[in-house]
Scaffold this motif. Structure first.
Motif, PDB file in Angstrom:
ATOM      1  N   LYS A 144      56.663  17.511  99.538  1.00 47.88           N
ATOM      2  CA  LYS A 144      57.580  17.244  98.413  1.00 47.88           C
ATOM      3  C   LYS A 144      58.458  18.461  98.093  1.00 47.88           C
ATOM      4  CE  LYS A 144      54.904  13.613  96.102  1.00 47.88           C
ATOM      5  NZ  LYS A 144      53.571  13.656  96.727  1.00 47.88           N
ATOM      6  N   ASP A 188      53.727  23.961  91.021  1.00 50.51           N
ATOM      7  CA  ASP A 188      52.816  23.041  91.703  1.00 50.51           C
ATOM      8  C   ASP A 188      51.630  22.674  90.813  1.00 50.51           C
ATOM      9  OD1 ASP A 188      51.909  21.541  93.985  1.00 50.51           O
ATOM     10  OD2 ASP A 188      50.454  23.135  94.380  1.00 50.51           O
ATOM     11  N   ASN A 232      50.533  22.819  97.079  1.00 56.21           N
ATOM     12  CA  ASN A 232      49.656  21.787  97.658  1.00 56.21           C
ATOM     13  C   ASN A 232      50.437  20.498  97.911  1.00 56.21           C
ATOM     14  OD1 ASN A 232      47.140  23.251  97.645  1.00 56.21           O
ATOM     15  ND2 ASN A 232      47.242  23.141  95.406  1.00 56.21           N
ATOM     16  N   ARG A 233      51.774  20.601  97.874  1.00 54.10           N
ATOM     17  CA  ARG A 233      52.620  19.425  98.108  1.00 54.10           C
ATOM     18  C   ARG A 233      53.797  19.796  99.023  1.00 54.10           C
ATOM     19  NH1 ARG A 233      54.447  17.872  92.236  1.00 54.10           N
ATOM     20  NH2 ARG A 233      52.672  19.086  91.534  1.00 54.10           N
ATOM     21  N   GLU A 272      52.201  14.656  89.927  1.00 47.55           N
ATOM     22  CA  GLU A 272      51.936  14.471  91.365  1.00 47.55           C
ATOM     23  C   GLU A 272      53.186  14.005  92.137  1.00 47.55           C
ATOM     24  OE1 GLU A 272      48.872  11.934  94.140  1.00 47.55           O
ATOM     25  OE2 GLU A 272      48.287  12.244  92.043  1.00 47.55           O
TER      26      GLU A 272
END
Length: 283
Positions: free
Chosen positions: A135, A105, A131-132, A110
């Protein structure tokens, strides 16, 4: 989003197979593992598999060369910064996967999708260390990857529709059949398969029949290509035990309790084909 560059983490049986089908489909692949010798071993297996395809007339020598040239060895996780999707096929262990996804991550671009080839662990929990989470997705290939058509595509709680679509399209581009599955312990494949294998081990443990007889019944009576005990040896008895423990813990239901004989074999180091001994003995 268009996928062009892929990183596969883990150059073992599963990771190597995933890297091979990605390269055969025209993608550039970074095959990553902890040590150069692991990556080299994985690449050698892929090379032999491609040579077999040529000898069978399923691939030209030129196609073989081009496919192999799309594979880049990697022992530096920073290479994840160059790719559009990472497919993780490391050991089936939540602590290891969580640590890896937290690292990825921080490295990956991004837009990069983080996929895991886990066969039983919760996608939502793996996604939570990043933090995704939108995804992060499950992409569970079957073994052996170059042969088996199915890919279970597992949404975590936060996985976005767009990410799901990209992964479904990627699976189709790899000449696989993606099947959408929700995030429950064992998903569909192992929730059904592993209790069957576990029950076959109980049948042996309780002296109902010999291992050969149990496998014969399932092959000839249920039209299974391989008996459950031989299949357990092929998968790895340690993997079978880990998945049963995941199911048992995840559902809290005694029907998923691993057979004591399975535990005993794993403690003895009889893990199946990879160690030369499991329910059967291998050269």
């Amino acid at each position: 989003m268009t996928v062009k560059q892929i990183m596969v983490i883990g150059a073992g049986q599963m990771g190597g197979g995933i890297a091979q089908v990605c390269a055969m489909a025209g993608y550039n692949v970074h095959l990553h593992d902890l040590k150069e010798e692991f990556v080299e071993k994985g690449l050698n297996v892929i090379k032999k598999n491609l040579e077999r395809q040529v000898s069978k007339g399923k691939m030209t020598e030129e196609e073989q060369t081009q496919t192999f040239q799309r594979l880049t060895p990697s022992v530096d996780l920073q290479n994840a910064a160059k790719v559009d999707i990472v497919i993780e096929a490391a050991v089936e262990n939540m602590e290891i996967k969580s640590k890896l996804f937290a690292e990825l991550d921080g490295i990956a671009a991004e837009h990069t999708i983080l996929a895991t080839n886990t066969s039983s662990l919760p996608i939502t929990e793996i996604a939570a260390v990043t933090n995704r989470p939108e995804k992060v997705i499950g992409m569970h290939f079957m073994n052996p990857v170059p042969v088996m058509k199915l890919v279970e595509v597992i949404r975590g709680l936060a996985t976005s529709d767009e990410v799901y679509q990209v992964v479904e399209d990627l699976a189709k581009a790899l000449n696989k059949v993606p099947v959408e599955v929700n995030d429950f312990p064992g998903f569909v494949a192992n929730r059904i398969l592993m209790p069957m294998i576990n029950e076959a081990i109980y049948t042996l443990y309780e002296g109902v029949a010999t291992k050969e007889a149990i496998d014969e019944v399932m092959k000839l009576g249920m039209n299974h290509p391989m008996g459950p005990l031989a299949l357990a040896d092929f998968i790895g008895l340690d993997t079978c035990l880990y998945i049963m423990e995941t199911l048992h813990e995840g559902f809290g239901d005694t029907k998923y309790r691993p057979c004591p004989l399975l535990r005993k074999y794993v403690k003895a180091g009889w893990l199946g084909k990879k160690t030369g001994k499991g329910f059967y003995t291998y050269e």
